[in-house]
Write an enzyme that holds these catalytic residues in place. Structure first.
Site: not given
Ligand code: BES
Ligand code: MN
Ligand code: ZN
Length: 487
Positions: A267, A341
């Site tokens: 990230k 997931r």
């Molecule tokens: N924990 C995150 C989702 C999230 C992001 C929650 C920002 C709250 C604030 C999750 O694990 C994630 O990183 N999801 C990705 C999925 C994507 C790579 C398909 C996302 O939402 O960017």
């Molecule tokens: Mn994630």
């Protein structure tokens, strides 16, 4: 948590009276209206009952605090909750130790005294919440307030029952907030397991699987995400047999990512610290267990929490990897940041094996949900009209709101993989829905609802009833209300 009681007669030197729009008082306020000081105060016209405005006047050795309640016909149960939170903060800030509050005299259409008392008590306790464990010097939000009496003129035992329910719900919510707010170096998978194990009740059985037990059980998807972390994962199973019978339980599954750096698909640095909150689904489940065990709710409940960090390292799982899940389905990993997931897939498949009546999962699953709904509603996707209607109702009633997104069959194609059974991302479009599509592959035909709490689980600005910011405890009020309707 401060002491809150129900009372019918004046107990304290400080009383809080609601003042409606146009400087209209309720019964108890009316009763002191003829006091000169009060008459003059009202005549001055400075306080017109604007929602949340507070002014106080001294009456000999007593003090009357007037809290603006806004327009009478716009009052809702949640406004009462928010008003109570304001009152509690104000009293605390002014170093008041004991007070009587008359908020239950406010009339909200179609709302019982019990519901009002519950909302007021929730607002008082949640509004006073602070998380200052790590402030070694002066504690900013120190609680000096010791006790509050919620004044009622009606049915005391009804009010006391509502107060007891509110106490359990607030304590579950506060537990969830504390778990969420703990930093990632403290709140590790092991810590989550210990916290779950520490919840004790004669009808609750908790099993914490460590890495060896997880390997033995075959939760291979959880293990894949855990590869990049040097902290052990945990798999938490909680069985509460409150109904004293063999009725199929309701299963609650919670995402317990104690820190999500994204893995190899790392990230960006900005706000990455907030990914300590990625275990708020687990915290919601634990908060619900705390509340319902305190309430001795006569229901059967199963809790399942997969927990790990998602980090980078020489052993970390990689984009392109194909992993085999506990259920046997294979997953092509296109983005290691779509890890929630993946770990939930094992937990959901395990939950299905326990033959529950229904499954509801809580997860900070997608950034897309934050974009879609912001902090005002949890995303809801469900294969069951029954669960859906129940959750929407409970969401409205508790103001722990949910909003439905569709899961049309066509969305499923977005996660079809050419070389495995499914892939772990479905592209940018409908990201919250395709994440749910992924989960749906692991619940078979079990009645199921998915709650994406990514936008609601924490709020850095703070909210009306979570004023300090940080974890909100989203999902706890919602689910306890939903479960109370199953009794
Ligand atoms: N924990 C995150 C989702 C999230 C992001 C929650 C920002 C709250 C604030 C999750 O694990 C994630 O990183 N999801 C990705 C999925 C994507 C790579 C398909 C996302 O939402 O960017
Ligand atoms: Mn994630
Ligand atoms: Zn995550």
């Amino acid at each position: 948590m401060i002491q809150i009681d129900i009372a019918t007669n004046k107990q304290s030197k400080i009383s809080v009276y609601p003042l409606l729009d146009g400087a209209v008082l309720t019964t108890s306020g009316e009763a002191i209206k003829s006091n000169n000081t009060v008459t003059n105060f009202l005549a001055a016209g400075e306080h017109q009952g604007k929602f949340g405005m507070v002014r106080s006047v001294y009456l000999n050795d007593e003090r009357a605090l007037f809290i603006g309640a806004g327009e009478a016909d716009k009052l809702t149960l949640h406004k009462l909750r928010a008003l109570a939170a304001k009152v509690a903060q104000k009293l605390n800030k002014n170093s008041v130790e004991h007070a009587d509050i008359y908020l239950s005299e406010l009339k909200v259409s179609d709302v019982s005294l019990a519901d009002k008392v519950q909302a007021i008590a929730e607002g008082l306790w949640l509004g006073l919440y602070t998380f200052d464990t790590y402030q070694t010097k002066e504690k900013k939000g120190k609680t000096e307030l010791q006790s509050i009496n919620i004044m009622v003129d009606g049915n005391v035992s009804e009010a006391e029952q509502a107060l007891a329910a509110a106490k359990a719900i607030a304590s579950g919510t506060i537990f969830a907030r504390d778990l969420g707010n703990e930093p990632g170096n403290v709140c590790t998978p092991e810590y989550l397991g210990d916290q779950a194990a520490a919840l004790s009740h004669p009808k609750l059985k908790t099993t914490i699987m460590d890495k060896a037990a997880i390997e033995k059980a075959g939760f291979t998807a959880l293990l894949a995400v855990n590869q990049g972390s040097n902290k052990e994962p945990r798999f938490i199973v909680m069985e509460y047999n409150g109904a004293d019978n063999d009725d199929a339980p309701i299963a609650l599954v919670g995402k317990g990512l104690t820190f999500d750096a994204g893995g190899i698909s790392i990230k960006p640095a900005g706000q990455m610290d907030e990914m300590k909150f990625d275990m708020c689904g687990a915290a919601a489940v634990l908060g619900v267990f705390k509340a319902i065990t305190e309430m001795n709710l006569p229901i059967n409940l199963l809790g399942v929490i997969p927990s790990t960090e998602n980090l980078l390292g020489g052993s970390a799982y990689k984009p392109g990897d194909i992993i085999t899940t506990y259920k046997g389905l294979t997953v092509e990993v296109l983005n290691t940041d779509a890890e929630g997931r993946i770990i939930l897939s094992d937990a959901l498949a395990y939950a299905v094996e326990q033959k529950p009546a229904e499954i509801i999962d809580f997860a900070t699953l997608t950034g897309a949900c934050v974009i879609a709904l912001g902090g005002q509603a949890t995303g809801l996707i469900s294969t069951s009209d029954n669960i859906k209607q129940g959750l929407i109702q409970s969401g409205k009633h508790t103001h722990d709101r949910v909003w439905e997104l569709p899961m049309f069959d066509e969305y499923q194609e977005q996660i079809d993989s050419k070389i495995a059974d499914i892939k772990n991302t479905g592209g940018r479009e409908a990201g919250t829905i395709t994440a749910a599509c992924f989960l749906s592959r692991f619940v078979d035909d079990m009645p199921w609802a998915h709650l994406d709490i990514a936008g609601t689980a924490w709020n850095m600005k703070g909210t009306d009833i979570s004023p300090v910011g940080g974890a909100t405890g989203a999902g706890v009020r919602l689910m306890v209300d939903y479960l109370r309707h199953k009794v």
